[in-house]
Design a protein around this motif. Sequence first.
Motif, PDB file in Angstrom:
ATOM      1  N   UNK A   1     -50.884  17.215  31.275  1.00  0.00           N
ATOM      2  CA  UNK A   1     -50.677  17.039  29.846  1.00  0.00           C
ATOM      3  C   UNK A   1     -51.450  18.030  28.982  1.00  0.00           C
TER       4      UNK A   1
ATOM      5  N   UNK B   1     -49.654  20.657  26.496  1.00  0.00           N
ATOM      6  CA  UNK B   1     -49.922  20.752  25.060  1.00  0.00           C
ATOM      7  C   UNK B   1     -50.495  22.111  24.680  1.00  0.00           C
ATOM      8  N   UNK B   2     -51.255  22.710  25.592  1.00  0.00           N
ATOM      9  CA  UNK B   2     -51.748  24.060  25.313  1.00  0.00           C
ATOM     10  C   UNK B   2     -50.585  25.037  25.274  1.00  0.00           C
TER      11      UNK B   2
ATOM     12  N   UNK C   1     -48.412  24.334  22.262  1.00  0.00           N
ATOM     13  CA  UNK C   1     -49.122  24.347  20.991  1.00  0.00           C
ATOM     14  C   UNK C   1     -49.054  23.020  20.268  1.00  0.00           C
ATOM     15  N   UNK C   2     -49.403  21.934  20.966  1.00  0.00           N
ATOM     16  CA  UNK C   2     -49.396  20.619  20.337  1.00  0.00           C
ATOM     17  C   UNK C   2     -48.526  19.653  21.105  1.00  0.00           C
ATOM     18  N   UNK C   3     -48.423  18.451  20.552  1.00  0.00           N
ATOM     19  CA  UNK C   3     -47.712  17.398  21.267  1.00  0.00           C
ATOM     20  C   UNK C   3     -46.201  17.562  21.176  1.00  0.00           C
ATOM     21  N   UNK C   4     -45.739  18.304  20.178  1.00  0.00           N
ATOM     22  CA  UNK C   4     -44.305  18.448  19.977  1.00  0.00           C
ATOM     23  C   UNK C   4     -43.925  19.917  19.887  1.00  0.00           C
ATOM     24  N   UNK C   5     -42.630  20.152  20.025  1.00  0.00           N
ATOM     25  CA  UNK C   5     -42.135  21.506  19.850  1.00  0.00           C
ATOM     26  C   UNK C   5     -42.164  21.891  18.378  1.00  0.00           C
ATOM     27  N   UNK C   6     -42.485  23.131  18.098  1.00  0.00           N
ATOM     28  CA  UNK C   6     -42.480  23.594  16.719  1.00  0.00           C
ATOM     29  C   UNK C   6     -42.821  25.071  16.676  1.00  0.00           C
TER      30      UNK C   6
END
Lengths: 579, 188
Positions: A165, A169-170, A173-178
């Motif tokens: 996990x 996330x690394x 770049x975070x918990x979600x795509x963006x």
Amino acid sequence: MGVGKKLIGWLDERTGLVALIKGGLDEDVPGGARVRYVFGSVLTYLFLQQVVLGILLATYYSPSATDAWASTAFIQDRVAGGWFLRGLHHHGSSVMVVVVVLHLLQVVLAGAYRKPREVNWWTGLFMGGLVLAFALTGYLLPWDQKGYWATQVATGIMGTVPLGEPMQHTLQGGAQYGNLTITRFYALHVFVLPVTLTVLLGAHLYLFRRHGVTPPASLSDEELARKTQPFWPNQLFIDVAAMAVTGAVLVWMTYRTHGAELFAPADPASNFVARPEWYFLFLFQLLKYFEGPLSIIATVIIPGGVATFLFALPFIDRSESRAAKKRGPVLAGVGLIMVGVVVLTALAVVADANNEHYQEGLVAAHEDAERTRELAAEGVPPEGGTAVWQNDPQYAAIAVFKETCATCHEIDGRGAEEAPSLTHYNDRAWLRGAVREPRSLTYFGGTKGHEEMEAYSVEDLPDEQLDAVIEFLLELREQGKDEPDPSAYDAKLAKQGAALWEDELDCSGCHEIEKGADGVGTPVFWGRGTRAWIARVIRNSSQADLYGENAEMPAFEGKLSDEEIAALADYVYAQGLAD
Amino acid sequence: MSDEAKGQDTQTPSEGDDTRRAFLKVGVGALGAGLAAVVVAPALRYSLWPLAEGVEVTSGGDEFVVVGKRDQFGAVPVKVDIFADRVDAWNRTKNVKIGSAWVVELDGQLHAFSSVCPHLGCAVDYEAESDKFVCPCHDSAFGLDGAHEAGPSPRPLDQLEFEEQQDGKLLAIRFERFKQGIEDKVKV
Ligand code: FES
């Protein structure tokens, strides 16, 4: 001495260039030049071409969640030659994967992974892994439906492995795509991976030169020496010919497919039928067989086992001789892996071919792709990606509706109730409700000055009769169209409804049904509910055949453009089609 | 290198030279490492920043969002898109789709399921022929109550919180994402 020669002489004196080039080309190929040695050169050519193509793409591509799709669509559909260069880059990765596998098989067959070439074998395996990493990171960059959903699955897998996990996330770049997912994938794809690959390629070539080719095991040392040919020009010619064949295949593929696919912009709310690129299908298929906690077998244990096997191959292979006959078990092991990959890929392809649901999804996806790319030609709004739909007149209508109409009307719970609800406006259920409970908020309960209409109860108008009347109303609507659609109502029921209207019902006291008649502050039912009728209501509902003096709704004639009114009418009309 | 320089190099070094060279070697290593650290140390924090405590790269959509009228939902599942204002790193976009949910009424009881497959995140679809939810990726299947019936998914579909607003006339959903591939439903 010509000027050219002089110049070279001058340069050579200061750089040693001639010796360097000579050193590069002067290489004996024991046993002679052979076709089977071409794969490494072909890969080098493909890699260099990918680099050049990648740089070209980067001059138009913009890595952000808002721009990625729009700029890719721009490259694909607008820029001269954009589709071709992007297509070459896309198919180039597929071809590279194929040639990597061929290269690997050739090395295994020749036993070239054995002492003293172990380190070269490992750098090769690493580079093979990098090629897959290139494919994975590059796939997401267009930020279209296919890349977005397929990559979600890949990073999702990463998230499920132990300690995965934080890694996931690394990477994203975070918990979600963006935005950060794109910038990270982009940095990996255009800087980290190419630099790493270049370094490894340098090491690989250096080690290759140090140890030389691995000639056929069947030839004796004498024969090898006797048949020796120079790399330049004998082997190099074969290499370049192989590159030319590869390049021709690539151009052919690119023309045939008009470059790479580009689906509609990534939409996290859609249900896209996600599939990875074809060379990952075997892994995708493998995932289907392991449920819940056993998934790790498909995601880590099997792929990890295969990778370990390949890396350990120089140690596993203990046989005396390089001859293929003596290395049965090793060759069988690699062969088994290849068979597994091929079978799983075939299973995935067959499963999809027989999956209607998938096929329908694919058709819908292609339609969306085509539509969004058409809309993108007008320029994608700065919100990017899915905002391209705002160029669609219907979406424009939704925006106008929100701004102008939703203060009184609602659709799907969004909007006020000071005028009739337009959710499923004019479909059968809506019309039935209007007769049964006209005073409810869904109909005229919230509208000022519309208290006259009385409800028809089941006692006075049984359901079967009401249904017949509704069909009659739909028939009247169809009559108002330029091209009435007889399948929009049940003709037999409509006839009964017409008879009821004539003989039994009180409706005709207020509502006319004749073409050209005037109402008494009540709409005439001939042609009521067509697109044109809705547009007229929006323009000015106080006309005699509409709501006359009872009209409450402001006239939008002059306030909204003709196109806006037409689009709104389409939108409202479409609400009734869902049933 | 000139011949003179070579000549000096080959002289037998004295003990003083040895220590001095040892010092120089350590110096090269230490200075080099120091220079690298100037970038490497902040680079680690920089790259891992999205994981740091209290950092939220993407936000928005944590509230209940009206998705439709309560009475439009029934025994046949309906897919609703969830719109919200969303901040994605440096962009703030108003009213964008952040996800979708399946809403169905079973025995008078309303359910709202996230359309994100608990296996690996593909979007789950409703298949009318079998009256089930199916995932187009690895063929997981779920009953209308969300129960896991087939395929690799480790758990049932994820229920989303919902509210019936305005005296039960409107349905509002809070869209959340949950960790994939594990048996428990844990918010990300
Ligand atoms: S993502 Fe749904 S079954 Fe794998």
